[in-house]
Design a protein around this motif. Structure first.
Motif, PDB file in Angstrom:
ATOM      1  N   VAL A 176      -6.046   2.788  -1.427  1.00 31.57           N
ATOM      2  CA  VAL A 176      -5.980   1.530  -0.409  1.00 31.57           C
ATOM      3  C   VAL A 176      -7.078   0.543  -0.694  1.00 31.57           C
ATOM      4  N   LEU A 201      -7.272  -2.826   6.120  1.00 32.06           N
ATOM      5  CA  LEU A 201      -5.904  -2.227   5.618  1.00 32.06           C
ATOM      6  C   LEU A 201      -5.603  -0.909   6.190  1.00 32.06           C
ATOM      7  N   ARG A 202      -6.366  -0.032   6.240  1.00 35.50           N
ATOM      8  CA  ARG A 202      -6.218   1.281   6.536  1.00 35.50           C
ATOM      9  C   ARG A 202      -5.770   1.085   8.068  1.00 35.50           C
ATOM     10  N   ALA A 238       0.831  -1.103   0.120  1.00 35.80           N
ATOM     11  CA  ALA A 238      -0.160   0.000   0.040  1.00 35.80           C
ATOM     12  C   ALA A 238       0.973   1.309  -0.054  1.00 35.80           C
ATOM     13  N   ARG A 239       2.090   1.498   0.686  1.00 37.13           N
ATOM     14  CA  ARG A 239       2.699   2.418   0.883  1.00 37.13           C
ATOM     15  C   ARG A 239       3.719   2.507  -0.560  1.00 37.13           C
ATOM     16  N   ILE A 254      -6.045  -1.840  -3.471  1.00 33.11           N
ATOM     17  CA  ILE A 254      -5.203  -2.872  -3.118  1.00 33.11           C
ATOM     18  C   ILE A 254      -6.008  -3.793  -2.006  1.00 33.11           C
ATOM     19  N   ALA A 255      -6.758  -3.298  -1.169  1.00 29.00           N
ATOM     20  CA  ALA A 255      -7.270  -4.225  -0.254  1.00 29.00           C
ATOM     21  C   ALA A 255      -8.476  -5.084  -1.092  1.00 29.00           C
ATOM     22  N   HIS A 308     -11.257  -2.928   3.179  1.00 29.55           N
ATOM     23  CA  HIS A 308     -10.321  -1.602   2.905  1.00 29.55           C
ATOM     24  C   HIS A 308     -10.187  -1.029   4.405  1.00 29.55           C
ATOM     25  N   ILE A 310      -2.252   0.168   8.313  1.00 26.45           N
ATOM     26  CA  ILE A 310      -1.360   0.938   7.882  1.00 26.45           C
ATOM     27  C   ILE A 310      -1.092   2.140   8.991  1.00 26.45           C
TER      28      ILE A 310
END
Length: 94
Positions: free
Chosen positions: A25, A39-40, A18-19, A28-29, A36, A43
């Protein structure tokens, strides 16, 4: 600790992806098969872990909360003992 559906290695790889990518995001998720918001959160947790002052601050906050709880308990115990002493002083009629 709770059980996790995803391994720590998978989470670290997802955060790195993700970075490094320029994708949102959510995309990618979706490709990883992860929510999502999950994933957030990964991060956000990774960013927090990278800042040592944040870890120290959260440790201080936890200690302060524990000490405040202990103070409340001790104050309650003190009040109970005061009431008991007052009650028993009135009972003895000295």
């Amino acid at each position: 600790m709770g059980t996790y559906k995803y391994s720590a290695e998978f989470r670290a790889d997802a955060v790195a992806l993700a970075r490094s990518s320029g994708w949102p995001v959510s995309r990618i998720a979706a490709e990883l098969g992860v929510n999502h918001e999950t994933l957030r959160q990964w991060i956000k947790t990774a960013e927090k872990a990278e800042r040592p002052e944040a870890v120290a601050a959260s440790a201080k906050d936890a200690e302060i909360a524990a000490l405040r709880k202990q103070v409340r308990e001790l104050e309650m115990e003190r009040d109970i003992l005061r009431r008991a002493a007052k009650y028993f002083a009135g009972e003895t009629n000295w």
